[in-house]
Design an enzyme around this catalytic site. Structure first.
Site, PDB file in Angstrom:
ATOM      1  N   CYS A   1      23.023  34.088  85.402  1.00  0.00           N
ATOM      2  CA  CYS A   1      22.080  35.150  85.004  1.00  0.00           C
ATOM      3  C   CYS A   1      21.102  34.669  83.923  1.00  0.00           C
ATOM      4  O   CYS A   1      21.362  33.696  83.214  1.00  0.00           O
ATOM      5  CB  CYS A   1      22.826  36.401  84.554  1.00  0.00           C
ATOM      6  SG  CYS A   1      23.297  36.424  82.821  1.00  0.00           S
TER       7      CYS A   1
ATOM      8  N   CYS B   1      22.810  34.337  80.403  1.00  0.00           N
ATOM      9  CA  CYS B   1      23.691  33.179  80.181  1.00  0.00           C
ATOM     10  C   CYS B   1      22.939  31.853  80.269  1.00  0.00           C
ATOM     11  O   CYS B   1      23.320  30.874  79.641  1.00  0.00           O
ATOM     12  CB  CYS B   1      24.843  33.194  81.182  1.00  0.00           C
ATOM     13  SG  CYS B   1      25.958  34.572  80.889  1.00  0.00           S
TER      14      CYS B   1
HETATM   15 ZN   LIG Z   1      25.601  36.004  82.681  1.00  0.00          ZN
END
Ligand SMILES: [Zn+2]
Length: 354
Positions: free
Chosen positions: A291, A294
């Protein structure tokens, strides 16, 4: 969703969104949504949408915290807005302007038609977990009558663009769940949802879901209403549930919680980035997560955002949590296809794959 756009949901891998009929009915109103050409246009989402009937919120907010009761926690401090339930429907007071409102099965379908979601729900009466069997049975039978009325109203205007789900009630009582499961299966619903009280504890909830699933129509899609914990989803899938909805991932995100895979001994399914232990933690939330959050930001940065009450913190965590749930669902589907789905052995699997 609150903190993110539909574009961000799309990028996180979401394929369907649920909108709340109750909240949209009170504010801004379904006519307002209709004037935009429906929810899809208004929120800029051209994938599937699901709306609930509005019943759950009326009863949960109305009784003073039945939402929590249904999920096992008693919280009776909320003001009660539910005025009266009769055979026709539910009388309640709007939390927006205090006006008296009346939600009937026909009205719920009319509102959901105005909102224009693809999948819609019949109106049912939700009973709290502490309701006695007699009360639960009476309420289930009324729900059945309301479901028939919902179906008739749905059929009257149906142009084939929406599909209707019936709801299986019956609380924690097996004979009632069996009757309700059969009743819903006998009607020409597109799908079925499991609603009502699932018990007081997580363990009881898993048992009630597993017991209820025996009595639903196996050839129709089955939705479990308002459930979204990781172990709850794995248990539901094991028993044949196809779809779930819950505010948990996005609400948790707005309060600093990042979904994470618990280690062997820890049953907690998230880490709280507001905790001081993350103030200098330069790692991403999950190194295996693809994502936006992250890939670009540290736990320490998100910790700081929450400390400083910056709204970006909730936005980044929402992106992570939705991405996490979508990856979990993809892994589950892949395990089902490969014939190796198991509730326990694969509990940690999604974090190990990209
Ligand atoms: Zn993430």
């Amino acid at each position: 969703m609150k903190a993110v756009t539909t574009q961000q949901m799309l990028e996180a891998g979401a394929e369907i969104i649920l909108a709340n009929t109750y909240h949209l009915f009170l504010q801004p109103g379904h006519e307002f949504v209709s004037r935009h050409g429906g929810l899809h246009k208004m929120i800029h989402w051209n994938r599937p949408l699901l709306t609930d009937s509005g019943g759950f919120q009326i009863f949960s907010l109305g009784h003073g915290g039945v939402a929590n009761e249904i999920k096992g926690k008693c919280n009776c401090n909320r003001p009660k807005t539910l005025l009266k339930i009769d055979e026709g429907g539910a009388h309640f007071r709007s939390y927006v302007d205090g006006q008296r409102c009346y939600l009937t099965p026909e009205k719920s379908i009319e509102i959901q038609r105005g909102l224009g979601a693809d999948l819609i729900l019949t109106l049912d009466e939700c009973t709290p977990f502490h309701a006695k069997k007699q009360h639960t049975e009476y309420s289930m039978e009324r729900s059945h009558r309301w479901e028939l009325r919902s179906f008739q109203e749905f059929e009257r205007h149906s142009d084939g663009r929406q599909a209707l789900y019936g709801i299986v009630q019956g609380g924690v009582y097996e004979d009632l769940r069996e009757r309700s499961g059969h009743f819903v299966a006998e009607q020409e619903f597109f799908g079925q949802a499991i609603g009502g009280s699932l018990g007081e504890t997580k363990e009881q909830m898993h048992d009630v879901v597993s017991m209820t699933c025996q009595y639903v129509c196996k050839t129709r899609p089955t939705h479990l209403l308002g459930i979204g914990g990781i172990s709850d989803i794995l248990n539901g899938v094991k028993n044949g549930i196809d779809t779930f909805d819950c505010v948990h991932p996005t609400r948790l995100a707005r309060h600093g919680g990042a979904l994470a895979h618990p280690d062997e001994n820890d049953r907690k399914e998230y880490i709280n980035l507001k905790n001081a232990q993350f103030s200098e933690d330069m790692r991403p939330i999950d190194e295996n997560c693809s994502c936006y959050c992250c890939q670009n930001f540290s736990r320490a940065y998100i910790h700081y955002l929450f400390r400083a009450r910056e709204m970006l913190g909730g936005q980044l965590l929402t992106i992570h949590n939705v991405t996490f749930m979508m990856r979990l669902a993809r892994e589950i589907r892949s395990m089902i296809r490969n014939g190796n789905f198991s509730e326990k052995t694969h509990f940690r699997l999604p974090s190990q794959s990209k």
